[in-house]
Design an enzyme around this catalytic site. Sequence first.
Site, PDB file in Angstrom:
ATOM      1  N   ASP A  56      20.839 -20.371  39.749  1.00 35.37           N
ATOM      2  CA  ASP A  56      21.918 -19.455  40.096  1.00 35.37           C
ATOM      3  C   ASP A  56      21.737 -18.223  39.197  1.00 35.37           C
ATOM      4  O   ASP A  56      21.075 -18.302  38.171  1.00 35.37           O
ATOM      5  CB  ASP A  56      23.242 -20.173  39.822  1.00 35.37           C
ATOM      6  CG  ASP A  56      24.415 -19.231  39.813  1.00 35.37           C
ATOM      7  OD1 ASP A  56      24.603 -18.533  40.813  1.00 35.37           O
ATOM      8  OD2 ASP A  56      25.152 -19.190  38.807  1.00 35.37           O
ATOM      9  N   ASP A 250      26.284 -22.948  37.426  1.00 30.85           N
ATOM     10  CA  ASP A 250      27.462 -22.964  36.547  1.00 30.85           C
ATOM     11  C   ASP A 250      28.790 -22.868  37.293  1.00 30.85           C
ATOM     12  O   ASP A 250      29.831 -23.180  36.748  1.00 30.85           O
ATOM     13  CB  ASP A 250      27.388 -21.802  35.554  1.00 30.85           C
ATOM     14  CG  ASP A 250      27.678 -20.476  36.235  1.00 30.85           C
ATOM     15  OD1 ASP A 250      27.105 -20.229  37.314  1.00 30.85           O
ATOM     16  OD2 ASP A 250      28.494 -19.697  35.714  1.00 30.85           O
ATOM     17  N   ASP A 254      28.512 -23.350  43.104  1.00 30.38           N
ATOM     18  CA  ASP A 254      27.259 -24.098  43.002  1.00 30.38           C
ATOM     19  C   ASP A 254      27.478 -25.602  43.147  1.00 30.38           C
ATOM     20  O   ASP A 254      26.508 -26.368  43.211  1.00 30.38           O
ATOM     21  CB  ASP A 254      26.575 -23.855  41.645  1.00 30.38           C
ATOM     22  CG  ASP A 254      26.324 -22.381  41.382  1.00 30.38           C
ATOM     23  OD1 ASP A 254      25.925 -21.689  42.340  1.00 30.38           O
ATOM     24  OD2 ASP A 254      26.533 -21.934  40.247  1.00 30.38           O
TER      25      ASP A 254
HETATM   26  P1  ADP Z   1      26.586 -16.108  41.900  1.00 30.61           P
HETATM   27  O1  ADP Z   1      25.906 -16.966  42.919  1.00 30.61           O
HETATM   28  O2  ADP Z   1      25.659 -15.046  41.363  1.00 30.61           O
HETATM   29  O3  ADP Z   1      27.201 -16.910  40.788  1.00 30.61           O
HETATM   30  P2  ADP Z   1      28.949 -15.879  43.535  1.00 30.61           P
HETATM   31  O4  ADP Z   1      28.409 -16.594  44.723  1.00 30.61           O
HETATM   32  O5  ADP Z   1      29.923 -16.612  42.697  1.00 30.61           O
HETATM   33  O6  ADP Z   1      27.743 -15.303  42.640  1.00 30.61           O
HETATM   34  O7  ADP Z   1      29.660 -14.547  44.018  1.00 30.61           O
HETATM   35  C1  ADP Z   1      29.057 -13.685  44.922  1.00 30.61           C
HETATM   36  C2  ADP Z   1      29.785 -12.379  44.960  1.00 30.61           C
HETATM   37  O8  ADP Z   1      31.144 -12.595  45.422  1.00 30.61           O
HETATM   38  C3  ADP Z   1      29.937 -11.699  43.620  1.00 30.61           C
HETATM   39  O9  ADP Z   1      28.813 -10.913  43.307  1.00 30.61           O
HETATM   40  C4  ADP Z   1      31.192 -10.866  43.825  1.00 30.61           C
HETATM   41  O10 ADP Z   1      30.877  -9.645  44.464  1.00 30.61           O
HETATM   42  C5  ADP Z   1      32.026 -11.715  44.768  1.00 30.61           C
HETATM   43  N1  ADP Z   1      32.996 -12.515  44.003  1.00 30.61           N
HETATM   44  C6  ADP Z   1      32.961 -13.846  43.799  1.00 30.61           C
HETATM   45  N2  ADP Z   1      34.007 -14.270  43.046  1.00 30.61           N
HETATM   46  C7  ADP Z   1      34.703 -13.152  42.735  1.00 30.61           C
HETATM   47  C8  ADP Z   1      35.870 -12.904  41.940  1.00 30.61           C
HETATM   48  N3  ADP Z   1      36.524 -13.857  41.313  1.00 30.61           N
HETATM   49  N4  ADP Z   1      36.290 -11.611  41.863  1.00 30.61           N
HETATM   50  C9  ADP Z   1      35.633 -10.626  42.499  1.00 30.61           C
HETATM   51  N5  ADP Z   1      34.523 -10.786  43.221  1.00 30.61           N
HETATM   52  C10 ADP Z   1      34.060 -12.033  43.353  1.00 30.61           C
HETATM   53 MG    MG Z   2      27.206 -18.470  38.870  1.00 30.69          MG
END
Ligand code: ADP
Ligand code: MG
Length: 355
Positions: A56, A250, A254
């Site tokens: 991730d 994390d 995921d």
């Molecule tokens: P990663 O796989 O890199 O951990 P996520 O899948 O959790 O990322 O999130 C993907 C996208 O969704 C983020 O880049 C963000 O733009 C948006 N996002 C997710 N959770 C939030 C949040 N709590 N507040 C604002 N944007 C969010």
């Molecule tokens: Mg993450």
Amino acid sequence: LSPTIAVLIVSCPCALSLATPATITAAIGRLMQEGIVVSRTTALESLHRLELLFFDKTGTLTEGKLRLQQHTVIDPARDQQHFQVCSAIEQHSEHPIARVFTAFESSLVATEVQNTPGKGLSAHVDSTRWYLGTPEYIQEQTGQALASSLRDSYRGQTLVVLAHPGGIVALYGLADTLRDEAPALISWLKKRGIRTAMLTGDQQDAAELIADEVGIDQVYAGQLPADKLSVVQQAQQHSSGKKIVGMVGDGVNDAAVLAAADCAIATQGAAALASAGSDILLLTPRMSAIRTAIETADKTNRIIRQNLIWASSYNLLAIPAAAMGYVPPWAAAVGMSLSSLLVILNALRLKKRQA
Ligand code: ADP
Ligand code: MG
């Protein structure tokens, strides 16, 4: 009577039955000292046979300590208020992005909060419905598309949009720092013959920037939790039997992939849901712990093999010798104890710190 007793003593499979559990116990104890908790014993076997490891991005390859790089307020009427709205909404999120906004003090309260992992949040604040998340999520929820010129000026950053049904209110560009040891770990994995790939919900350009920095070749960006799951499941299917696939993650987003992976590693400070589905839990922020875990798994495998070979050859040679009367019962007893001791001492070699 004497050869019969000797055979009975010699044929006790003590060393044989100790060979595997003693080694695994020693390995788990060793890893624990390094801040690596093995919650499923099969994890050591899968780590040793790992062929492909997914990472991730946010909070795993990067520190998950995001900073606000730049922001644009599109609705001037909300110029004084937008950070407070975001802060109120993000009080309800475990995502590393939330901490950027909760750092702003807010007297507002968010209710009816809906969290869509991998996309963003929606909540009721100050008698308005608000949406905070990816540009795609905002378009889905409000029908508002972001001008591509605006999007371009945020290239390479994690873009978060604040909107209400009336329009887009503000844009935020966030940046994260790469973990110190991430590039070294990726290059070691490649040398060890393990393929690596990034699996992230973030946008393509932000993902590629980090992938280039760490040296990961394959990038799957813009992945929702369900997409992440199907990427891993597809990777597991292989013409020549099942492929051993691992995942390091994390976040809540995921959790499903971690549960599906053959070897799931949750990083330090992972969301409770992610930790629950993991085989290995890191209590240290150091990425090199993953290398330590794989090296220990390799060594565990080697020692188990040595122990099994030793214990079975001992029984194979000693039983006929005892049956033919060459081994008195006392010698059989000493031999059996020594053989078990040898297996345990060999297993305890795992406790030694690797240079
Ligand atoms: P990663 O796989 O890199 O951990 P996520 O899948 O959790 O990322 O999130 C993907 C996208 O969704 C983020 O880049 C963000 O733009 C948006 N996002 C997710 N959770 C939030 C949040 N709590 N507040 C604002 N944007 C969010
Ligand atoms: Mg993450």
